[in-house]
Design a protein around this motif. Sequence first.
Motif, mmCIF file in Angstrom:
data_model
loop_
_atom_site.group_PDB
_atom_site.id
_atom_site.type_symbol
_atom_site.label_atom_id
_atom_site.label_comp_id
_atom_site.label_asym_id
_atom_site.label_seq_id
_atom_site.Cartn_x
_atom_site.Cartn_y
_atom_site.Cartn_z
ATOM 1 N N HIS A 11 0.885 -1.185 -0.018
ATOM 2 C CA HIS A 11 0.107 -0.047 0.053
ATOM 3 C C HIS A 11 0.816 1.247 0.007
ATOM 4 O O HIS A 11 0.374 2.298 0.589
ATOM 5 C CB HIS A 11 -0.828 0.030 1.169
ATOM 6 C CG HIS A 11 -1.650 -1.275 1.316
ATOM 7 N ND1 HIS A 11 -1.456 -2.326 2.134
ATOM 8 C CD2 HIS A 11 -3.047 -1.417 0.530
ATOM 9 C CE1 HIS A 11 -2.603 -3.471 1.756
ATOM 10 N NE2 HIS A 11 -3.397 -2.909 1.038
ATOM 11 N N GLY A 12 2.059 1.276 -0.483
ATOM 12 C CA GLY A 12 3.034 2.236 -0.720
ATOM 13 C C GLY A 12 2.607 3.011 -2.063
ATOM 14 O O GLY A 12 2.036 2.679 -2.545
ATOM 15 N N ARG A 49 -8.659 -5.819 -4.502
ATOM 16 C CA ARG A 49 -7.460 -4.945 -4.852
ATOM 17 C C ARG A 49 -7.553 -4.938 -6.330
ATOM 18 O O ARG A 49 -7.142 -3.877 -6.837
ATOM 19 C CB ARG A 49 -6.329 -5.643 -4.288
ATOM 20 C CG ARG A 49 -5.036 -5.086 -4.699
ATOM 21 C CD ARG A 49 -5.071 -3.643 -3.893
ATOM 22 N NE ARG A 49 -3.913 -2.949 -4.378
ATOM 23 C CZ ARG A 49 -2.604 -2.806 -3.516
ATOM 24 N NH1 ARG A 49 -2.841 -3.533 -2.506
ATOM 25 N NH2 ARG A 49 -1.602 -1.826 -3.796
ATOM 26 N N GLN A 50 -8.041 -6.034 -7.128
ATOM 27 C CA GLN A 50 -7.518 -5.922 -8.541
ATOM 28 C C GLN A 50 -8.577 -5.105 -9.100
ATOM 29 O O GLN A 50 -8.584 -4.677 -10.395
ATOM 30 C CB GLN A 50 -7.790 -7.418 -8.847
ATOM 31 C CG GLN A 50 -6.894 -8.293 -8.451
ATOM 32 C CD GLN A 50 -5.438 -7.976 -8.264
ATOM 33 O OE1 GLN A 50 -4.847 -7.304 -9.089
ATOM 34 N NE2 GLN A 50 -4.794 -8.374 -7.198
ATOM 35 N N ALA A 119 1.792 -10.255 -2.122
ATOM 36 C CA ALA A 119 2.186 -10.485 -3.497
ATOM 37 C C ALA A 119 2.078 -9.242 -4.244
ATOM 38 O O ALA A 119 2.445 -9.306 -5.480
ATOM 39 C CB ALA A 119 1.253 -11.826 -3.907
ATOM 40 N N ARG A 120 1.601 -8.190 -3.889
ATOM 41 C CA ARG A 120 1.508 -7.058 -4.634
ATOM 42 C C ARG A 120 2.954 -6.770 -5.225
ATOM 43 O O ARG A 120 2.925 -6.359 -6.355
ATOM 44 C CB ARG A 120 0.968 -5.915 -3.726
ATOM 45 C CG ARG A 120 1.094 -4.666 -4.497
ATOM 46 C CD ARG A 120 -0.202 -4.286 -5.210
ATOM 47 N NE ARG A 120 -0.232 -3.354 -6.197
ATOM 48 C CZ ARG A 120 -0.373 -3.237 -7.433
ATOM 49 N NH1 ARG A 120 -0.927 -4.225 -8.174
ATOM 50 N NH2 ARG A 120 -0.265 -1.985 -8.155
ATOM 51 N N GLU A 121 4.136 -7.406 -4.558
ATOM 52 C CA GLU A 121 5.312 -7.026 -5.336
ATOM 53 C C GLU A 121 5.574 -7.811 -6.670
ATOM 54 O O GLU A 121 6.506 -7.322 -7.187
ATOM 55 C CB GLU A 121 6.250 -7.378 -4.076
ATOM 56 C CG GLU A 121 7.942 -7.256 -4.640
ATOM 57 C CD GLU A 121 8.514 -8.597 -5.166
ATOM 58 O OE1 GLU A 121 9.571 -8.642 -5.249
ATOM 59 O OE2 GLU A 121 7.881 -9.577 -5.080
ATOM 60 N N ARG A 328 -8.357 -7.691 3.095
ATOM 61 C CA ARG A 328 -8.938 -8.122 1.757
ATOM 62 C C ARG A 328 -8.017 -8.923 0.866
ATOM 63 O O ARG A 328 -6.605 -8.590 0.599
ATOM 64 C CB ARG A 328 -8.984 -6.750 1.300
ATOM 65 C CG ARG A 328 -9.639 -6.729 -0.129
ATOM 66 C CD ARG A 328 -9.438 -5.448 -1.070
ATOM 67 N NE ARG A 328 -8.080 -4.899 -0.920
ATOM 68 C CZ ARG A 328 -7.745 -3.709 -0.860
ATOM 69 N NH1 ARG A 328 -8.498 -2.933 -0.941
ATOM 70 N NH2 ARG A 328 -6.636 -3.395 -1.162
ATOM 71 N N SER A 329 -8.415 -9.894 0.274
ATOM 72 C CA SER A 329 -7.726 -11.110 -0.212
ATOM 73 C C SER A 329 -8.481 -11.774 -1.321
ATOM 74 O O SER A 329 -9.738 -11.384 -1.471
ATOM 75 C CB SER A 329 -6.983 -11.967 0.610
ATOM 76 O OG SER A 329 -6.157 -12.781 0.060
#
Lengths: 379, 379, 379, 379
Positions: A11-12, A49-50, A119-121, A328-329
């Motif tokens: 979330h950066g 998120r997507q 896993a956003r990375e 959230r996932s």
Amino acid sequence: MLRYWTAGESHGKTLLAMVDGFPAGLTLETDSIDNELARRQGGYGRGGRQRIETDKVEILTGVWKNTTLGSPITLQVVNRDYKLERLGDLERPRPGHGDLTGAVKFLGPIRAILERASARETAVRVAAGALSKQLLGAFGIQVIGFVRELGGIVVDGEEGDLEQQKQLRDQSIVYTLDPTRDDEIKELIDKTGKSGDTLGGVVEVRVEGLPFGLGTHAQWDRKLDGRIAQAVMAVQAIKGVEIGMGFEAARRPGSQVHDAIVYDESQQDGPNLGYTRPTNNAGGLEAGMTNGQPLIVRAAKKPISTLRKGLDSVNLNTKQPEAAEYERSDVCAVSAASVIVENVVAFEVAGALVEKFGNDSMDELQARWDLFHDMAKRR
Amino acid sequence: MLRYWTAGESHGKTLLAMVDGFPAGLTLETDSIDNELARRQGGYGRGGRQRIETDKVEILTGVWKNTTLGSPITLQVVNRDYKLERLGDLERPRPGHGDLTGAVKFLGPIRAILERASARETAVRVAAGALSKQLLGAFGIQVIGFVRELGGIVVDGEEGDLEQQKQLRDQSIVYTLDPTRDDEIKELIDKTGKSGDTLGGVVEVRVEGLPFGLGTHAQWDRKLDGRIAQAVMAVQAIKGVEIGMGFEAARRPGSQVHDAIVYDESQQDGPNLGYTRPTNNAGGLEAGMTNGQPLIVRAAKKPISTLRKGLDSVNLNTKQPEAAEYERSDVCAVSAASVIVENVVAFEVAGALVEKFGNDSMDELQARWDLFHDMAKRR
Amino acid sequence: MLRYWTAGESHGKTLLAMVDGFPAGLTLETDSIDNELARRQGGYGRGGRQRIETDKVEILTGVWKNTTLGSPITLQVVNRDYKLERLGDLERPRPGHGDLTGAVKFLGPIRAILERASARETAVRVAAGALSKQLLGAFGIQVIGFVRELGGIVVDGEEGDLEQQKQLRDQSIVYTLDPTRDDEIKELIDKTGKSGDTLGGVVEVRVEGLPFGLGTHAQWDRKLDGRIAQAVMAVQAIKGVEIGMGFEAARRPGSQVHDAIVYDESQQDGPNLGYTRPTNNAGGLEAGMTNGQPLIVRAAKKPISTLRKGLDSVNLNTKQPEAAEYERSDVCAVSAASVIVENVVAFEVAGALVEKFGNDSMDELQARWDLFHDMAKRR
Amino acid sequence: MLRYWTAGESHGKTLLAMVDGFPAGLTLETDSIDNELARRQGGYGRGGRQRIETDKVEILTGVWKNTTLGSPITLQVVNRDYKLERLGDLERPRPGHGDLTGAVKFLGPIRAILERASARETAVRVAAGALSKQLLGAFGIQVIGFVRELGGIVVDGEEGDLEQQKQLRDQSIVYTLDPTRDDEIKELIDKTGKSGDTLGGVVEVRVEGLPFGLGTHAQWDRKLDGRIAQAVMAVQAIKGVEIGMGFEAARRPGSQVHDAIVYDESQQDGPNLGYTRPTNNAGGLEAGMTNGQPLIVRAAKKPISTLRKGLDSVNLNTKQPEAAEYERSDVCAVSAASVIVENVVAFEVAGALVEKFGNDSMDELQARWDLFHDMAKRR
């Protein structure tokens, strides 16, 4: 040497990949990178998120007039959902994540760990891989990644050439090679999601058009099979990697495993120099080197670690049992994993290509490619 | 940073491992290294080479009065079967080996490749790992490797603690945890050998007594799961690696995979600080870091690539089909693989230990170990 | 990537260098390596150790029928003066050595430090460099090292070509380019030795026949000037490194420093492609890359740290002032330093060569050398 | 392991440094980084670029609520003068720059080289160093960089402690320790600028408060002197590096070089543990390790390579002699170099600190610092 690191939190502000050692003189386009980013966000069973993010790559450095300079290339994917500074810490670590172990190791907040371990990375790992696929493409090397198993449902079928397989995969909402199985899989995902549970699966990557001799047998840390295994196992949620026949090879006699060598003069001008194999159980790698056959890598992705129904955990402050926190996932991200693994494998292969053929200019690399094949034919 | 390379050819004078970054002040003994070397030579179904060699380690550098100096440690295993200078080249590459691909890559003789690609090199990888186990042992960290499957025969059974498991394994001629299955396995090996064929299998490694936080989540190339996968996949003939539940995790819902977190005050002075898990499907690694639970790694070894009955190949000079050359070999080396994989995993774990606790002096490392656990308990 | 480590203690069994990434197919001879080892032991003002040792290299691995295999090459120099196990510890650290700081860092004996920190280790750094000079020689790249200053006496003179300079140097007992100055220098060394003191000096290395473009400007840790500076400064007793005009360049206006570019068609088939420079103040490196001109590196060696007359020190056990311990040593080892620095520079240059042209086979490297020069001419 | 790369072109969008391995839990502020960036832009004799840019750092990743997370930290300095896409190529390479050699190596445009080779890149090297100084500061380690010589004018004077020296330096427009010499130096710069020429100089860096034992003697590539030399020599325009007495040490007898060891009980609680030296000719480094004394590094910067009056060059297309191209530049950037070298040295020292004390959390590092000093005192 082709190498990269990533930076950035879930979330950066932004995610970044810095790629060092990319050859000069390759004309890049960002559409194919964006396409991979979109594919990483796709699949069936994805969460909120997507819907927030629509990842686009921005090339910040290393390019002039769309052409690589030979200097480091920085790829950026900006987080729309930037809110890190407003977020607080967690108290109840989520099993399967790095929450507990990271908080202990760093003697600090869980938030500090999960923001980076997320896993956003992988968005920028995909970007780096998609960049490297443009390099591979200049040599006719093609890469495909797809879903082989999802929640226990095995999807066979690999008819046609790689281009046809890509078309099939792109017709499948879950990225298998057989879109007729989609409904069955969607049903499983829906049912699992309703029960608050999650699913994993097996993904497969194939690389075609490879020359002989990427990687080496000479030192353990330069073997290409080891490097690929590292890159893949270091992807979030991956718990297994296999090459070619993989674990199945352990169960058969040698006569049913090793790939006979046949010389077919009609192929002598191709990258395999005429040396073909009726089977490819080795998955394109022998003694840590590519052997002119397609590279085949499979990876096992565990189910998403964040369950809506919660897992048993402990409150770190009180040491009392409590349900794990829920951030959230998704229900299932195996399709995404197929994109991620495809791209990290591509990066390692590109690295090995550059190790063999150099990383100064594309003109020189391509002349050396021809030179090597000429010399190898005359060996 | 703990790192090593090996050198040496299969029929050359000697094999060497150079280990850099080993802490000072550890009293070494060579018996336990020799024991691992002997175990690597053992098992059932081995060929003539193992009768010629009786591997013993010699520590050439880095030690004074049996104590490590902090300087590089060189481990030597001399080849009794030194005859490289008398050997000639091969013409018919052996499928499954690096013969063909190496000859093409290096535009040279097959001999140049096979001498280095040979699994003979693993003798010193084992020696380096066995050295690192002495470091791990100083912190109470124990390692075991054994055979889980051989030629399709699965051997379950892991009763008792690690010490008892070692005893069972050492009673089994093929290094499984159930010696009562030995006859069945020997029969398979005998039958396979008679038919001129070979066998592979699955080996497993467990590491117990690990602290939290070896490895990191922060950068892909520093994750411990990735590093272990590289080390293992870079072992000759390994085609698959999995951690914890591995590929099986891909087939189950998340609720049957992720390991609940439970706090057990009675264990708070142990390396897990009281955080226990009713299951250990993660195999001790979450987000690339050890989580206080036993590390579990499995690897798939393909059957020996050299078959007495020969495999179809090509004469590189004439390009005509011929049977592959036969160099003396084994029917089955899965037991050896269990020793090799055990030791390369141990080395990676020791490397991660040193990364967390430093590599100057053992006194300092041990004081830091205590310090960390004190601080972590108070977090 | 060409890389190496060394191992071994001053009075241990043996010294070793392990070289990884050396191309296959180069026919080696050991005479030229032994010659460098002998030169390292020579000069004037050397002590008793050099009378004990007659260093000879043994190639333990990586070679078959005198030809490199592409696998790691291990170079061994056995210590005749092996007595480490009989030696005890020291109490009074010697200023200028690592005795005090190492004993504190490693919380252990001084002996543990000095055995590894000793310049005896440079024997195998020289061996590795001498090996790499055989690789350079295959491309017509020549290297010379000599003494430029000794104890304040500056020796100019660099008439003739590199071959003639080598002859002059080899006539000089202290390895300057002007043997007529030898007596003056010997006198200084004798006088200094009698007074129990020691001497240092400045050494210079030149590399000729270099192509354009070894090293890169693109990332700080891949610049060749930085890599050479590291390799040289990491040699025992070196306290300064400069390239080309070095510190003098800091004192002149730019118009008297930068080397004009002139095109001379008659040289277009040479490695400089016709681009010559009336001066070479840059010392062959611009922006971290070789520029087709000779590479020039100078290094400052401090005087030997072990003085017969003793230096003020402290007894570590009593904390009382005492004279430092005296271990057998030389009065002056600047000549030796010229050999060492020559060889570590050669290794870095060979590493950069391999990075540009590859490290598979010599045949391929040489074909690529020609290819690059053809393409560069047509640029 | 603390490591970093940079990316970005001189007239590109942005410059970036990615720092990996920075400990968690350090509260950062950007003012001190911006202050270093401003100092890098300052000095006397700077050109137009510095009037366009007002460099400010932006921390893109690795931080939450101003505190480091343990994940990679990305530092960004945006180029106001972004115009790369509008710029064309050059034909006449500028001596002293990488223009000619880069164009040959990469077989491409000069623009591709100069944009990356430009000293503009040092902005983010400074940012990375300034970040690392916050880490050093948490342990009481202080760093200063200043100008020692400029165009041949030597400025002595180092009265007072490091804090007072900083004040003097900050009063000097050219960053010497003696502001009373400023007029003399300004006059030289003005005169030189009017004649179309440029100037270089010598810069010095001191680091105080260092513990024993950063770096090691054990392997050549881990010695701290070598690492510092690499980092410094890899700074644009640096042609020489020396430590402590440097080249002068080569000219004196050992008795006037080596630093006696004296025990002063009153200092035993400081980082030097009571071991003081009446002199510090070694510059704080013996055998590749810090010895409890201040680190002293000097570097020689050649004059700016771009001269307004032009240098003789060649048109690459016609091969005819022409004056080199002129791209906007400075007359003198020695003051800037003092800032750059200060910061790259600081980074290497921080790297060695982290290697000795770990890089997980600041809390742990600081407890280990105390632990080490306790143990070392009792050694």
